[in-house]
Write a protein that holds these residues in place. Structure first.
Motif, PDB file in Angstrom:
ATOM      1  N   SER A 278       0.835  -1.205   0.000  1.00 46.18           N
ATOM      2  CA  SER A 278       0.000   0.000   0.000  1.00 46.18           C
ATOM      3  C   SER A 278       0.869   1.254   0.000  1.00 46.18           C
ATOM      4  CB  SER A 278      -0.946   0.005   1.195  1.00 46.18           C
ATOM      5  OG  SER A 278      -0.231   0.124   2.396  1.00 46.18           O
ATOM      6  N   GLN A 279       2.024   1.190   0.659  1.00 48.96           N
ATOM      7  CA  GLN A 279       2.944   2.328   0.620  1.00 48.96           C
ATOM      8  C   GLN A 279       3.457   2.559  -0.800  1.00 48.96           C
ATOM      9  OE1 GLN A 279       6.017   2.561   3.685  1.00 48.96           O
ATOM     10  NE2 GLN A 279       4.870   1.046   4.857  1.00 48.96           N
ATOM     11  N   ILE A 280       3.749   1.465  -1.511  1.00 50.19           N
ATOM     12  CA  ILE A 280       4.223   1.577  -2.892  1.00 50.19           C
ATOM     13  C   ILE A 280       3.128   2.206  -3.764  1.00 50.19           C
ATOM     14  CG2 ILE A 280       4.858   0.250  -4.955  1.00 50.19           C
ATOM     15  CD1 ILE A 280       6.297  -1.704  -3.070  1.00 50.19           C
ATOM     16  N   ARG A 281       1.889   1.739  -3.571  1.00 50.09           N
ATOM     17  CA  ARG A 281       0.784   2.295  -4.353  1.00 50.09           C
ATOM     18  C   ARG A 281       0.596   3.787  -4.082  1.00 50.09           C
ATOM     19  NH1 ARG A 281      -1.673  -2.625  -3.116  1.00 50.09           N
ATOM     20  NH2 ARG A 281      -2.768  -1.694  -1.358  1.00 50.09           N
ATOM     21  N   SER A 282       0.712   4.178  -2.813  1.00 46.89           N
ATOM     22  CA  SER A 282       0.521   5.600  -2.500  1.00 46.89           C
ATOM     23  C   SER A 282       1.648   6.448  -3.088  1.00 46.89           C
ATOM     24  CB  SER A 282       0.424   5.817  -0.989  1.00 46.89           C
ATOM     25  OG  SER A 282       1.657   5.541  -0.373  1.00 46.89           O
ATOM     26  N   LYS A 283       2.879   5.926  -3.074  1.00 48.08           N
ATOM     27  CA  LYS A 283       3.999   6.660  -3.693  1.00 48.08           C
ATOM     28  C   LYS A 283       3.779   6.782  -5.200  1.00 48.08           C
ATOM     29  CE  LYS A 283       6.748   6.595   0.030  1.00 48.08           C
ATOM     30  NZ  LYS A 283       6.554   7.631   0.984  1.00 48.08           N
ATOM     31  N   ALA A 284       3.282   5.706  -5.825  1.00 54.13           N
ATOM     32  CA  ALA A 284       3.045   5.744  -7.267  1.00 54.13           C
ATOM     33  C   ALA A 284       1.948   6.754  -7.605  1.00 54.13           C
ATOM     34  CB  ALA A 284       2.660   4.363  -7.769  1.00 54.13           C
ATOM     35  N   ARG A 285       0.900   6.798  -6.796  1.00 49.17           N
ATOM     36  CA  ARG A 285      -0.171   7.761  -7.036  1.00 49.17           C
ATOM     37  C   ARG A 285       0.342   9.196  -6.909  1.00 49.17           C
ATOM     38  NH1 ARG A 285      -3.401   4.395  -3.271  1.00 49.17           N
ATOM     39  NH2 ARG A 285      -4.466   2.889  -4.571  1.00 49.17           N
ATOM     40  N   LEU A 286       1.155   9.415  -5.872  1.00 49.25           N
ATOM     41  CA  LEU A 286       1.701  10.744  -5.673  1.00 49.25           C
ATOM     42  C   LEU A 286       2.639  11.137  -6.809  1.00 49.25           C
ATOM     43  CD1 LEU A 286       1.757  13.136  -3.755  1.00 49.25           C
ATOM     44  CD2 LEU A 286       3.588  12.023  -2.495  1.00 49.25           C
ATOM     45  N   LEU A 287       3.430  10.182  -7.282  1.00 48.86           N
ATOM     46  CA  LEU A 287       4.333  10.452  -8.407  1.00 48.86           C
ATOM     47  C   LEU A 287       3.557  10.780  -9.679  1.00 48.86           C
ATOM     48  CD1 LEU A 287       7.120   7.784  -7.896  1.00 48.86           C
ATOM     49  CD2 LEU A 287       7.433  10.249  -7.926  1.00 48.86           C
ATOM     50  N   SER A 288       2.423  10.109  -9.871  1.00 44.62           N
ATOM     51  CA  SER A 288       1.635  10.383 -11.082  1.00 44.62           C
ATOM     52  C   SER A 288       1.021  11.783 -11.053  1.00 44.62           C
ATOM     53  CB  SER A 288       0.544   9.333 -11.250  1.00 44.62           C
ATOM     54  OG  SER A 288      -0.418   9.482 -10.229  1.00 44.62           O
ATOM     55  N   LYS A 289       0.793  12.321  -9.851  1.00 43.84           N
ATOM     56  CA  LYS A 289       0.208  13.655  -9.740  1.00 43.84           C
ATOM     57  C   LYS A 289       1.251  14.767  -9.835  1.00 43.84           C
ATOM     58  CE  LYS A 289      -3.624  12.140  -6.859  1.00 43.84           C
ATOM     59  NZ  LYS A 289      -4.250  12.194  -5.543  1.00 43.84           N
ATOM     60  N   LEU A 290       2.500  14.436  -9.487  1.00 43.15           N
ATOM     61  CA  LEU A 290       3.546  15.465  -9.490  1.00 43.15           C
ATOM     62  C   LEU A 290       3.994  15.796 -10.905  1.00 43.15           C
ATOM     63  CD1 LEU A 290       5.903  14.361  -6.583  1.00 43.15           C
ATOM     64  CD2 LEU A 290       4.353  16.293  -6.605  1.00 43.15           C
ATOM     65  N   PRO A 291       4.339  17.046 -11.146  1.00 46.54           N
ATOM     66  CA  PRO A 291       4.908  17.395 -12.461  1.00 46.54           C
ATOM     67  C   PRO A 291       6.327  16.834 -12.589  1.00 46.54           C
ATOM     68  CG  PRO A 291       4.819  19.318 -11.035  1.00 46.54           C
ATOM     69  CD  PRO A 291       4.122  18.214 -10.311  1.00 46.54           C
ATOM     70  N   PRO A 292       6.803  16.619 -13.820  1.00 49.67           N
ATOM     71  CA  PRO A 292       8.112  15.992 -14.019  1.00 49.67           C
ATOM     72  C   PRO A 292       9.287  16.778 -13.444  1.00 49.67           C
ATOM     73  CG  PRO A 292       6.926  16.212 -16.099  1.00 49.67           C
ATOM     74  CD  PRO A 292       6.108  16.868 -15.059  1.00 49.67           C
ATOM     75  N   ASP A 293       9.153  18.082 -13.277  1.00 49.12           N
ATOM     76  CA  ASP A 293      10.280  18.878 -12.798  1.00 49.12           C
ATOM     77  C   ASP A 293      10.209  19.177 -11.299  1.00 49.12           C
ATOM     78  OD1 ASP A 293       8.064  20.422 -13.026  1.00 49.12           O
ATOM     79  OD2 ASP A 293       9.105  22.188 -13.818  1.00 49.12           O
ATOM     80  N   ASP A 294       9.370  18.456 -10.560  1.00 51.05           N
ATOM     81  CA  ASP A 294       9.222  18.702  -9.122  1.00 51.05           C
ATOM     82  C   ASP A 294      10.459  18.204  -8.367  1.00 51.05           C
ATOM     83  OD1 ASP A 294       8.339  19.235  -6.596  1.00 51.05           O
ATOM     84  OD2 ASP A 294       6.391  18.275  -6.836  1.00 51.05           O
ATOM     85  N   SER A 295      10.837  18.918  -7.310  1.00 53.39           N
ATOM     86  CA  SER A 295      12.040  18.569  -6.546  1.00 53.39           C
ATOM     87  C   SER A 295      11.833  17.321  -5.679  1.00 53.39           C
ATOM     88  CB  SER A 295      12.460  19.746  -5.666  1.00 53.39           C
ATOM     89  OG  SER A 295      11.415  20.042  -4.746  1.00 53.39           O
ATOM     90  N   ARG A 296      10.601  17.015  -5.310  1.00 49.52           N
ATOM     91  CA  ARG A 296      10.323  15.850  -4.459  1.00 49.52           C
ATOM     92  C   ARG A 296      10.314  14.547  -5.243  1.00 49.52           C
ATOM     93  NH1 ARG A 296       4.755  17.442  -1.967  1.00 49.52           N
ATOM     94  NH2 ARG A 296       4.511  18.149  -4.101  1.00 49.52           N
ATOM     95  N   ARG A 297      10.276  14.634  -6.543  1.00 50.94           N
ATOM     96  CA  ARG A 297      10.115  13.446  -7.392  1.00 50.94           C
ATOM     97  C   ARG A 297      11.242  12.429  -7.198  1.00 50.94           C
ATOM     98  NH1 ARG A 297       6.568  12.700 -11.104  1.00 50.94           N
ATOM     99  NH2 ARG A 297       6.836  11.121 -12.696  1.00 50.94           N
ATOM    100  N   SER A 298      12.491  12.869  -7.166  1.00 53.84           N
ATOM    101  CA  SER A 298      13.613  11.936  -7.049  1.00 53.84           C
ATOM    102  C   SER A 298      13.601  11.226  -5.695  1.00 53.84           C
ATOM    103  CB  SER A 298      14.937  12.659  -7.259  1.00 53.84           C
ATOM    104  OG  SER A 298      15.112  13.645  -6.262  1.00 53.84           O
ATOM    105  N   ARG A 299      13.247  11.977  -4.629  1.00 53.31           N
ATOM    106  CA  ARG A 299      13.178  11.363  -3.301  1.00 53.31           C
ATOM    107  C   ARG A 299      12.073  10.307  -3.257  1.00 53.31           C
ATOM    108  NH1 ARG A 299       9.964  12.290   0.897  1.00 53.31           N
ATOM    109  NH2 ARG A 299       9.135  14.203  -0.027  1.00 53.31           N
ATOM    110  N   LEU A 300      10.916  10.613  -3.828  1.00 53.60           N
ATOM    111  CA  LEU A 300       9.803   9.656  -3.836  1.00 53.60           C
ATOM    112  C   LEU A 300      10.133   8.416  -4.662  1.00 53.60           C
ATOM    113  CD1 LEU A 300       6.750  12.053  -4.158  1.00 53.60           C
ATOM    114  CD2 LEU A 300       7.280  10.570  -2.232  1.00 53.60           C
ATOM    115  N   GLU A 301      10.814   8.596  -5.790  1.00 50.35           N
ATOM    116  CA  GLU A 301      11.200   7.447  -6.614  1.00 50.35           C
ATOM    117  C   GLU A 301      12.174   6.550  -5.874  1.00 50.35           C
ATOM    118  OE1 GLU A 301      12.575   9.379 -10.142  1.00 50.35           O
ATOM    119  OE2 GLU A 301      10.589   9.389 -11.073  1.00 50.35           O
ATOM    120  N   ALA A 302      13.115   7.168  -5.134  1.00 47.91           N
ATOM    121  CA  ALA A 302      14.074   6.379  -4.354  1.00 47.91           C
ATOM    122  C   ALA A 302      13.368   5.610  -3.245  1.00 47.91           C
ATOM    123  CB  ALA A 302      15.145   7.290  -3.766  1.00 47.91           C
TER     124      ALA A 302
END
Length: 131
Positions: free
Chosen positions: A34-58
């Motif tokens: 469920s944590q993976i799903r929530s991270k994926a949902r959040l990543l899909s909502k973030l724009p590609p140039d967001d600073s939090r994106r790399s941390r969430l992907e890691a």
């Protein structure tokens, strides 16, 4: 100051965890999937140039690694339980055969078979030597 014990002993019968006043659990994060799903949902909502994106992907990659490690451990535990008796009986038969072995070559083959039984990995299906 602790409460004085009464004569009827109901404090022991109705312990705090039975009253709903038990040890406070910290809020859990939920299961790994469920944590993976929530991270994926959040990543899909973030724009590609967001600073939090790399941390969430890691974080998502780390969680996926934990899920795969947990799955391999479950398989190993299942196989260990499943083949415990088979390995035990083979070990018994081989130790008897080792005592009965007369030549050095026969002893060496039985010892090799004992090593096989003892060091077989639990991640794989056990292939029996005897039968």
């Amino acid at each position: 100051m602790p409460k004085a014990a009464s004569k009827h002993g109901l404090e022991r019968k109705f312990k705090p965890f039975r009253k709903g006043k038990g040890k406070g659990k910290s809020a859990s994060k939920g299961s790994l999937k469920s944590q993976i799903r929530s991270k994926a949902r959040l990543l899909s909502k973030l724009p590609p140039d967001d600073s939090r994106r790399s941390r969430l992907e890691a974080e998502k990659a780390a969680l996926e690694a934990q899920v795969s490690e947990k799955a391999t451990l479950q398989v190993a535990r299942k196989n260990a339980m499943k083949y415990h008796a088979v390995k035990f009986f083979e070990r018994q038969k081989l130790t008897r055969a080792l005592k009965k072995a007369k030549t050095a070559e026969a002893k060496k083959t039985v010892e090799r078979a004992l090593e096989y039984v003892a060091s077989f990995p639990n991640e794989r299906k056990y292939v029996s030597l005897l039968r």
